[in-house]
Scaffold this motif. Structure first.
Motif: not given
Length: 142
Positions: A128, A138-142
């Motif tokens: 964050e 931030r996206s949880p995917d990255s």
């Protein structure tokens, strides 16, 4: 022009162009109006406030000089409402806070990281990033 018993009748408006600026209601005063005066007869109160959005039949528009010199009849109260939209002068604290915000925004992130420790300025655990009152998650995917 029409004819009457007294002679030619002139138009009340001397030209086709009508001024959009409202004028003071006082007799023989042509200055621009800055305040609106209304009377509350039930309470024996005269209310002087900011210029109304549009002219009403039972309200009086006054220029700055006449609104300052306004007096009410004996036994009446004058209530003066202030307009909150008037620009106020910034205080020393406001200017200092603005200068600090400009300095912070101009400082590169790398120097802030070197001065403050291991995490870059505004970086928090979990990816964050916080900058003032804004946050980027931030996206949880990255």
């Amino acid at each position: 022009m029409r004819e009457s018993r007294r002679g030619p009748v002139k138009s009340a408006v001397p030209s086709n162009v009508v001024s959009l600026v409202r004028r003071c209601s006082r007799t023989a005063c042509g200055r621009p109006a800055v305040a609106t005066l209304t009377y509350v007869y039930a309470d024996s109160t005269a209310v002087l406030g900011p210029l109304a959005t549009y002219a009403e039949p039972h309200c009086y528009d006054l220029c700055a000089e006449h609104s300052e010199r306004l007096t009410a009849p004996r036994g009446w109260e004058v209530v003066r409402l202030t307009d909150g939209s008037a620009p106020s002068r910034p205080s020393g604290d406001d200017l200092e806070a603005l200068a600090n915000a400009v300095r912070e925004a101009a400082r590169p992130h790398d120097r802030a990281a070197e001065a403050g420790g291991s995490a870059p300025s505004g970086q928090r655990p979990g990816g964050e990033t916080r900058r003032g009152h804004l946050r980027v998650l931030r996206s949880p995917d990255s």
